[in-house]
Design a protein around this motif. Sequence first.
Motif, PDB file in Angstrom:
ATOM      1  N   VAL A 106       2.161  35.604  45.286  1.00 13.70           N
ATOM      2  CA  VAL A 106       3.509  35.034  45.438  1.00 13.70           C
ATOM      3  C   VAL A 106       3.750  33.977  44.366  1.00 13.70           C
ATOM      4  CG1 VAL A 106       5.007  33.686  46.958  1.00 13.70           C
ATOM      5  CG2 VAL A 106       3.641  35.564  47.897  1.00 13.70           C
ATOM      6  N   ILE A 107       2.795  33.058  44.217  1.00  8.73           N
ATOM      7  CA  ILE A 107       2.938  31.986  43.232  1.00  8.73           C
ATOM      8  C   ILE A 107       2.991  32.557  41.820  1.00  8.73           C
ATOM      9  CG2 ILE A 107       1.736  30.015  42.200  1.00  8.73           C
ATOM     10  CD1 ILE A 107       0.761  29.358  45.075  1.00  8.73           C
ATOM     11  N   GLU A 108       2.123  33.519  41.539  1.00 12.09           N
ATOM     12  CA  GLU A 108       2.113  34.107  40.202  1.00 12.09           C
ATOM     13  C   GLU A 108       3.393  34.885  39.921  1.00 12.09           C
ATOM     14  OE1 GLU A 108      -1.615  36.211  40.119  1.00 12.09           O
ATOM     15  OE2 GLU A 108      -2.722  34.377  39.617  1.00 12.09           O
ATOM     16  N   HIS A 109       3.906  35.591  40.914  1.00 11.12           N
ATOM     17  CA  HIS A 109       5.152  36.336  40.723  1.00 11.12           C
ATOM     18  C   HIS A 109       6.322  35.387  40.446  1.00 11.12           C
ATOM     19  CE1 HIS A 109       8.332  39.292  41.212  1.00 11.12           C
ATOM     20  NE2 HIS A 109       8.947  38.375  41.931  1.00 11.12           N
ATOM     21  N   CYS A 110       6.424  34.332  41.216  1.00 13.22           N
ATOM     22  CA  CYS A 110       7.570  33.417  41.089  1.00 13.22           C
ATOM     23  C   CYS A 110       7.481  32.525  39.866  1.00 13.22           C
ATOM     24  CB  CYS A 110       7.704  32.574  42.353  1.00 13.22           C
ATOM     25  SG  CYS A 110       8.220  33.551  43.791  1.00 13.22           S
ATOM     26  N   GLY A 111       6.272  32.120  39.487  1.00 10.71           N
ATOM     27  CA  GLY A 111       6.137  31.263  38.311  1.00 10.71           C
ATOM     28  C   GLY A 111       7.025  30.039  38.430  1.00 10.71           C
ATOM     29  N   THR A 112       7.815  29.791  37.412  1.00 12.98           N
ATOM     30  CA  THR A 112       8.804  28.712  37.404  1.00 12.98           C
ATOM     31  C   THR A 112      10.182  29.350  37.403  1.00 12.98           C
ATOM     32  OG1 THR A 112       7.349  27.274  36.112  1.00 12.98           O
ATOM     33  CG2 THR A 112       9.702  26.718  36.141  1.00 12.98           C
ATOM     34  N   GLN A 113      10.950  29.105  38.439  1.00 12.24           N
ATOM     35  CA  GLN A 113      12.311  29.632  38.503  1.00 12.24           C
ATOM     36  C   GLN A 113      13.256  28.657  37.800  1.00 12.24           C
ATOM     37  OE1 GLN A 113      13.199  32.777  39.970  1.00 12.24           O
ATOM     38  NE2 GLN A 113      10.991  32.862  39.624  1.00 12.24           N
ATOM     39  N   PRO A 114      14.157  29.151  36.973  1.00 11.42           N
ATOM     40  CA  PRO A 114      15.038  28.258  36.222  1.00 11.42           C
ATOM     41  C   PRO A 114      15.984  27.477  37.128  1.00 11.42           C
ATOM     42  CG  PRO A 114      15.665  30.563  35.902  1.00 11.42           C
ATOM     43  CD  PRO A 114      14.402  30.556  36.717  1.00 11.42           C
ATOM     44  N   GLY A 115      16.371  26.312  36.635  1.00 12.14           N
ATOM     45  CA  GLY A 115      17.309  25.470  37.356  1.00 12.14           C
ATOM     46  C   GLY A 115      17.940  24.466  36.417  1.00 12.14           C
ATOM     47  N   THR A 116      18.898  23.723  36.939  1.00  8.48           N
ATOM     48  CA  THR A 116      19.635  22.769  36.118  1.00  8.48           C
ATOM     49  C   THR A 116      18.873  21.466  35.899  1.00  8.48           C
ATOM     50  OG1 THR A 116      20.782  21.950  38.081  1.00  8.48           O
ATOM     51  CG2 THR A 116      21.871  23.691  36.820  1.00  8.48           C
ATOM     52  N   ASP A 117      17.924  21.168  36.771  1.00 10.51           N
ATOM     53  CA  ASP A 117      17.070  19.990  36.632  1.00 10.51           C
ATOM     54  C   ASP A 117      15.771  20.271  37.373  1.00 10.51           C
ATOM     55  OD1 ASP A 117      17.499  19.515  39.418  1.00 10.51           O
ATOM     56  OD2 ASP A 117      19.124  18.119  39.015  1.00 10.51           O
ATOM     57  N   ARG A 118      14.847  19.313  37.357  1.00 11.21           N
ATOM     58  CA  ARG A 118      13.540  19.563  37.982  1.00 11.21           C
ATOM     59  C   ARG A 118      13.638  19.807  39.478  1.00 11.21           C
ATOM     60  NH1 ARG A 118      11.134  15.384  33.903  1.00 11.21           N
ATOM     61  NH2 ARG A 118      12.877  14.261  34.771  1.00 11.21           N
ATOM     62  N   CYS A 119      14.558  19.128  40.149  1.00 11.68           N
ATOM     63  CA  CYS A 119      14.720  19.352  41.591  1.00 11.68           C
ATOM     64  C   CYS A 119      15.230  20.768  41.856  1.00 11.68           C
ATOM     65  CB  CYS A 119      15.658  18.313  42.198  1.00 11.68           C
ATOM     66  SG  CYS A 119      15.006  16.624  42.163  1.00 11.68           S
ATOM     67  N   ASP A 120      16.157  21.214  41.023  1.00 12.85           N
ATOM     68  CA  ASP A 120      16.711  22.553  41.161  1.00 12.85           C
ATOM     69  C   ASP A 120      15.649  23.622  40.860  1.00 12.85           C
ATOM     70  OD1 ASP A 120      19.154  23.945  41.835  1.00 12.85           O
ATOM     71  OD2 ASP A 120      19.295  24.559  39.731  1.00 12.85           O
ATOM     72  N   VAL A 121      14.785  23.352  39.889  1.00  5.02           N
ATOM     73  CA  VAL A 121      13.680  24.265  39.580  1.00  5.02           C
ATOM     74  C   VAL A 121      12.786  24.428  40.806  1.00  5.02           C
ATOM     75  CG1 VAL A 121      11.531  24.485  38.254  1.00  5.02           C
ATOM     76  CG2 VAL A 121      13.674  23.913  37.082  1.00  5.02           C
TER      77      VAL A 121
END
Length: 140
Positions: A106-121
């Motif tokens: 799950v963690i490897e699939h999701c990686g880092t999801q984009p967002g407008t700031d670190r909280c959104d990520v």
Amino acid sequence: MIVLQGAAIVICCILKVQAITVDDYPEDARQIMQQLHDACIAKSGVTQEMFALGAKKEFPEDQALKCYMHCIMDEVAVIDEDTGLIDTEAYVAVIPDFVKGRWRPVIEHCGTQPGTDRCDVAFNTFKCYYEQDPDLYALF
């Protein structure tokens, strides 16, 4: 930063609901999880109402809830403060062995999801965890 002892036990406060509950963790692990929760509630300013919605597997667009999720990742040192990227290897490393096999993909699939700031990520990444396996996700 809250120091995690031995095999670090926090996975963003996420547990396998069908097979593992918070009660399955040793008492010292539950105490660390509670300290982490308390620290992030204070830092983020999330209301109990918004936190409760997150715990019910709802994802309201609330900045304080997003920042609570970021705080969890920051406190266990799995998100880079400069780049906002999630270190998936570090994240897997802090997961207790008895749930690591379920969480790694799950963690490897999701990686880092984009967002407008670190909280959104962090928020978008938590949502990805939920989307990958709704039974695995729980907010503590």
